[in-house]
Structures are given as C-alpha cells and as structure tokens.
Design an enzyme around this catalytic site. Structure first.
Site, PDB file in Angstrom:
ATOM      1  N   ASN A  34     -20.279  -7.358   3.969  1.00 13.74           N
ATOM      2  CA  ASN A  34     -19.811  -7.670   2.618  1.00 13.74           C
ATOM      3  C   ASN A  34     -18.331  -7.989   2.684  1.00 13.74           C
ATOM      4  O   ASN A  34     -17.622  -7.516   3.565  1.00 13.74           O
ATOM      5  CB  ASN A  34     -20.032  -6.464   1.688  1.00 13.74           C
ATOM      6  CG  ASN A  34     -19.622  -6.763   0.253  1.00 13.74           C
ATOM      7  OD1 ASN A  34     -19.873  -7.856  -0.262  1.00 13.74           O
ATOM      8  ND2 ASN A  34     -18.985  -5.811  -0.406  1.00 13.74           N
ATOM      9  N   HIS A  79     -14.910  -7.734   0.333  1.00  7.47           N
ATOM     10  CA  HIS A  79     -14.436  -7.029  -0.870  1.00  7.47           C
ATOM     11  C   HIS A  79     -12.974  -7.403  -1.108  1.00  7.47           C
ATOM     12  O   HIS A  79     -12.167  -7.377  -0.170  1.00  7.47           O
ATOM     13  CB  HIS A  79     -14.587  -5.518  -0.677  1.00  7.47           C
ATOM     14  CG  HIS A  79     -14.186  -4.740  -1.882  1.00  7.47           C
ATOM     15  ND1 HIS A  79     -14.995  -4.642  -3.002  1.00  7.47           N
ATOM     16  CD2 HIS A  79     -13.069  -4.043  -2.172  1.00  7.47           C
ATOM     17  CE1 HIS A  79     -14.379  -3.909  -3.910  1.00  7.47           C
ATOM     18  NE2 HIS A  79     -13.207  -3.537  -3.433  1.00  7.47           N
ATOM     19  N   SER A 130     -11.090  -7.221   2.522  1.00  4.95           N
ATOM     20  CA  SER A 130     -11.731  -6.501   3.632  1.00  4.95           C
ATOM     21  C   SER A 130     -13.127  -7.040   3.858  1.00  4.95           C
ATOM     22  O   SER A 130     -13.859  -7.317   2.902  1.00  4.95           O
ATOM     23  CB  SER A 130     -11.888  -5.008   3.303  1.00  4.95           C
ATOM     24  OG  SER A 130     -10.674  -4.420   2.894  1.00  4.95           O
ATOM     25  N   ASP A 160     -19.209  -0.003  -1.199  1.00  7.16           N
ATOM     26  CA  ASP A 160     -17.882  -0.423  -0.726  1.00  7.16           C
ATOM     27  C   ASP A 160     -17.259   0.594   0.234  1.00  7.16           C
ATOM     28  O   ASP A 160     -16.049   0.590   0.456  1.00  7.16           O
ATOM     29  CB  ASP A 160     -16.911  -0.689  -1.890  1.00  7.16           C
ATOM     30  CG  ASP A 160     -17.353  -1.859  -2.762  1.00  7.16           C
ATOM     31  OD1 ASP A 160     -18.036  -2.763  -2.250  1.00  7.16           O
ATOM     32  OD2 ASP A 160     -17.018  -1.854  -3.968  1.00  7.16           O
TER      33      ASP A 160
HETATM   34  C1  GRF Z   1     -14.906 -12.581  -4.066  1.00  8.13           C
HETATM   35  O1  GRF Z   1     -13.649 -12.143  -4.500  1.00  8.13           O
HETATM   36  C2  GRF Z   1     -15.565 -11.493  -3.274  1.00  8.13           C
HETATM   37  O2  GRF Z   1     -14.686 -10.749  -2.514  1.00  8.13           O
HETATM   38  C3  GRF Z   1     -16.141 -10.658  -4.375  1.00  8.13           C
HETATM   39  O3  GRF Z   1     -16.608 -11.559  -5.329  1.00  8.13           O
HETATM   40  C4  GRF Z   1     -15.863 -12.763  -5.232  1.00  8.13           C
HETATM   41  C5  GRF Z   1     -16.857 -13.859  -4.981  1.00  8.13           C
HETATM   42  O4  GRF Z   1     -16.297 -15.121  -5.100  1.00  8.13           O
HETATM   43  N1  GRF Z   1     -17.105  -9.720  -3.842  1.00  8.13           N
HETATM   44  P1  GRF Z   1     -17.137 -16.409  -4.658  1.00  8.13           P
HETATM   45  O5  GRF Z   1     -18.471 -16.369  -5.410  1.00  8.13           O
HETATM   46  O6  GRF Z   1     -17.335 -16.351  -3.178  1.00  8.13           O
HETATM   47  O7  GRF Z   1     -16.305 -17.575  -5.086  1.00  8.13           O
END
Ligand code: GRF
Length: 204
Positions: A110, A112, A139, A148
């Site tokens: 994932n 984050h 991260s 998370d």
């Molecule tokens: C990103 O900031 C990611 O870290 C978070 O959600 C957002 C997704 O953006 N989990 P995208 O859909 O990849 O543009």
C-alpha cells in the site's frame, strides 16, 4: 535476472494517478507487469487510465454488497482471475479485513500519504499542517491486519513550506508518491527482503 513472480494487480478507488505512474514507469514490463486493475468504484477515473493502457479492468462495487465479507469474497474472486503474484493498493479506499489480507499476506503493498507510523488513516495533510510539522512525506508498506500499520518498506520526505495549504502540500506529496511506488515495487519484486522488528529493508 529473470523473475517470473512479477504479475501485479493494482486496486484503486479514485483518480488513479499512482496507477498511472506505475504504468508509465520504465520498470513496467521489465521488473513488474500490471496484469489487471480492480476498482471498488465504477466511476473511478483510474479505470479509464488502465483501459487506455490496454490493461484489463474489473469493478467490484462495494455499494452492491450487504456485508464486508461478501464484498471481499467478490474481490478475492476478481483478483484470482488475474493470477497475481503481488497486489498494489493505490487509492483503494475500503478497509480490508483479514479475510482478504490473509489471502495475500506478504504480497500486498500500500502507499500512504504520510511518514508512517505517523498519521495513519485519513486527512494526513490537514493533520500535518495542524501539527506544524516541518517535514511530511509518503510511505510504501506491507498491508497487514493492522490498518496502515504493516512493515514500512520505503519512505520519501517533502518539506512543509510556510504558505502551504492542504492542496499544495497534497500535490507535493503525490509527486513523490509517483516516484516512490514504482521504484519500491520494482525493488520488492526483484530483491531480497529483510524483515526485522516491523522494519523491512531491501537488498539490492
Ligand atoms: C494517494 O495519496 C495515496 O497515497 C492515497 O490515496 C491517494 C490516491 O491517489 N492512499 P490516486 O488515486 O493514486 O491519484
């Protein structure tokens, strides 16, 4: 070096800019192959990005299921059609229970938008600004049953500037996410992982 365990399914729920970065990166097709994209929202723009890149998509609309268990069983069925070695969550906005997580334990990544273990959960940029932090970042971590909270694999920092608001800060973090995720995914797939005390390091 050839590593055949490089089939990646990306799970999204929104814009899919991280998906786009994973698709566009020179390592795509070399160190990893995105073999399918699954969205939990039918209107997610990321689905169009995948289709433009000729990557097959599936939608598992979370609103159509009465329980999390039914939703996750459908998700498992969807992922299995792509026979993934790895799953990369990229803006997938549903909490996953052990039912799903255990099926892909150690193979589920994932991204984050914060320097974990700080700022788990939502609204990370707002919380960083409210706390007056000078440094923020992103991260990549293994997704585990602890939301998370799984082992962090790689992080990148950005400065928080005096005039930042949520929008400017989010854009700066997203820009580093777009580099960090493809690079980290490549390294994880190619490399040897060391896991010690909830900290992961990758041999090169
Ligand atoms: C990103 O900031 C990611 O870290 C978070 O959600 C957002 C997704 O953006 N989990 P995208 O859909 O990849 O543009």
């Amino acid at each position: 070096m050839t590593n055949i365990l490089r089939r990646v399914v990306v799970m999204i729920g929104g814009s899919g800019s991280n998906l786009q970065a994973l698709i566009a990166h020179p390592h795509h097709g070399v160190h990893y192959d995105i073999v399918g994209v699954i969205s939990h929202r039918p209107e997610a723009y990321g689905l169009q990005r995948a289709q433009k890149a000729d990557i097959p998509t599936l939608v598992v609309d979370h609103t159509l299921f009465e329980t999390r268990e039914e939703f996750e069983n459908a998700l498992l069925e969807a992922t299995r059609t792509f026979r993934p070695d790895w799953i990369a969550l990229a803006g997938f906005m549903r909490v996953l229970s052990p039912l799903f997580i255990r099926a892909y334990a150690g193979r589920l990544l994932n991204i984050h938008p914060a320097l974990l273990p700080k700022y788990k959960g939502l609204h990370t940029h707002r919380r960083v600004l409210a706390a007056g932090d000078a440094v923020h970042g992103a991260s990549v971590h293994f997704a585990t049953e602890d939301l998370d909270g799984g082992p962090v694999i790689a992080q990148r920092t950005v400065p928080v500037l005096p005039n930042d608001d949520e929008t400017t800060l989010a854009a700066r973090v997203l820009a580093v996410e777009h580099q960090l995720y493809p690079e980290t995914l490549s390294r994880v797939i190619q490399g040897l992982l060391n896991i010690d005390q909830n900290l992961v390091t990758v041999d090169h």
